[in-house]
Design a protein around this motif. Structure first.
Motif, short mmCIF file in Angstrom:
data_model
loop_
_atom_site.label_atom_id
_atom_site.label_comp_id
_atom_site.label_asym_id
_atom_site.label_seq_id
_atom_site.Cartn_x
_atom_site.Cartn_y
_atom_site.Cartn_z
N ARG A 160 0.85 -1.20 0.00
CA ARG A 160 0.00 0.00 0.00
C ARG A 160 0.88 1.24 0.00
O ARG A 160 2.03 1.19 0.43
N GLY A 161 0.33 2.36 -0.45
CA GLY A 161 1.07 3.61 -0.38
C GLY A 161 0.94 4.43 -1.64
O GLY A 161 0.01 4.25 -2.43
N ALA A 162 1.88 5.33 -1.84
CA ALA A 162 1.90 6.20 -3.01
C ALA A 162 3.33 6.33 -3.48
O ALA A 162 4.24 6.59 -2.68
N LEU A 163 3.54 6.13 -4.79
CA LEU A 163 4.89 6.16 -5.33
C LEU A 163 4.90 6.94 -6.63
O LEU A 163 4.11 6.68 -7.54
N GLY A 164 5.79 7.91 -6.71
CA GLY A 164 5.94 8.70 -7.93
C GLY A 164 7.28 8.41 -8.58
O GLY A 164 8.31 8.34 -7.90
N VAL A 165 7.27 8.19 -9.92
CA VAL A 165 8.49 7.92 -10.67
C VAL A 165 8.50 8.79 -11.92
O VAL A 165 7.54 8.77 -12.70
N PRO A 183 17.92 11.52 -14.42
CA PRO A 183 17.71 10.30 -13.64
C PRO A 183 16.24 10.16 -13.22
O PRO A 183 15.57 11.15 -12.97
N HIS A 184 15.77 8.90 -13.13
CA HIS A 184 14.41 8.67 -12.67
C HIS A 184 14.30 9.11 -11.21
O HIS A 184 15.04 8.64 -10.37
N ARG A 185 13.36 10.01 -10.94
CA ARG A 185 13.18 10.47 -9.57
C ARG A 185 12.11 9.63 -8.89
O ARG A 185 11.04 9.39 -9.42
N ASP A 229 19.91 4.59 -13.07
CA ASP A 229 20.06 6.03 -12.90
C ASP A 229 18.84 6.56 -12.16
O ASP A 229 17.82 6.91 -12.77
N TYR A 230 18.94 6.59 -10.83
CA TYR A 230 17.82 7.00 -10.00
C TYR A 230 18.24 8.12 -9.05
O TYR A 230 19.42 8.34 -8.80
N ALA A 231 17.23 8.79 -8.51
CA ALA A 231 17.44 9.79 -7.47
C ALA A 231 16.16 9.87 -6.66
O ALA A 231 15.07 9.59 -7.16
N GLY A 232 16.30 10.23 -5.40
CA GLY A 232 15.11 10.39 -4.57
C GLY A 232 15.08 9.42 -3.41
O GLY A 232 16.06 8.71 -3.14
N GLN A 233 13.94 9.37 -2.72
CA GLN A 233 13.83 8.52 -1.55
C GLN A 233 12.40 8.05 -1.37
O GLN A 233 11.45 8.69 -1.81
N VAL A 234 12.27 6.88 -0.71
CA VAL A 234 10.98 6.28 -0.44
C VAL A 234 10.96 5.80 1.00
O VAL A 234 11.89 5.10 1.43
#
Length: 254
Positions: free
Chosen positions: A4-9, A14-16, A63-68
């Motif tokens: 469950r939750g919410a995820l933005g890509v 880089p994919h955030r 190639d990513y950036a961000g946090q979850v």
């Protein structure tokens, strides 16, 4: 498992990544194995631990950036070791990811730490720091009806490694740590064993090696050695863990 939750890509590079995820049960070791490209996600074969010598696969690096933010009701860490109420922050970067601010309940105590993996020309590199506080040692060591050690245990470890394959990564592990125990009991170490032998000899038992040995064995197994506090240093080198400078204080024995 239900997630469950919410995820933005984002689609651009880089994919955030940004969001929060929650789950009920997660195979933590399996997820990490897949993420770092472990060739064989089942290192345990029969009763022995084995690690593949095949190179790491591509895994989930990119190639990513961000946090979850991640929350899981129960995470399996090892075949018989689970963490409840687990939470962490997943940080993603260029060919790397990290689990920071890890926290959970393990064997009645508190688990905390950080774990990171990075992919490069030398394979996969990892760094880890974790602490266990007031963990019931019997819950870590054995499921036997009479565990060899009981009592609260504290453990603090920092280690790192790198390798082109799982067996190379494990073989190159190095780091340091500390181990502490308080109000513990060691089974099969009755401090009154010598008194018991003295009593049976005074009662007429002939001093023969095999008979004395049998009395000592039974006397040792009949009680526990109470430890008020114990501590030692851990060293990890070439995948081998050593315990040194171990000291324990007991009201019954030195």
């Amino acid at each position: 498992t239900n997630v469950r939750g919410a995820l933005g890509v984002s689609l651009d590079l880089p994919h955030r990544l940004q969001g929060t995820l929650e789950a009920d049960n997660v195979d933590g070791a399996g997820v990490i194995a897949a993420a770092i490209g472990l060739p064989d996600a089942s290192p345990r074969q029969g009763t022995a631990w084995t690690w593949s010598g095949a190179p790491f696969g591509p895994g989930a690096f990119g190639d990513y950036a961000g946090q979850v933010s991640v929350k899981v009701r129960q995470v399996s860490l090892l075949p018989r070791l689970n963490a409840r109420q687990f939470s962490a922050t997943l940080h993603a970067g260029k060919n790397k990811f990290a689990l920071d601010d890890m926290r959970g309940v393990v064997a009645g105590g508190i688990f905390s730490g950080a774990l990171s993996f990075k992919s490069g020309d030398d394979g996969v590199a990892t760094k880890a720091k974790f602490t266990l506080a007031d963990v019931e040692s019997a819950g870590l060591l054995s499921e036997a009806a009479r565990p060899p050690v009981t009592g609260p245990l504290g453990l603090s470890v920092a280690l790192e490694s790198s390798g082109l394959s799982p067996v190379a990564l494990i073989g190159a592990l190095h780091g340091t740590g500390t181990l502490t125990m308080k109000d513990a009991a060691f089974a099969g170490l009755n401090p009154r064993a010598f008194d018991a032998v003295t009593e049976v000899v005074d009662a007429g038992l002939q001093v023969k090696g095999d008979e004395i040995a049998d009395v000592v064995r039974k006397a040792l197994e009949s009680g526990q050695l109470q430890i008020k506090r114990a501590e030692g240093k851990l060293s990890i080198n070439a995948g081998l863990v050593r315990l040194s400078d171990f000291k324990a204080s007991s009201p019954d024995a030195e």
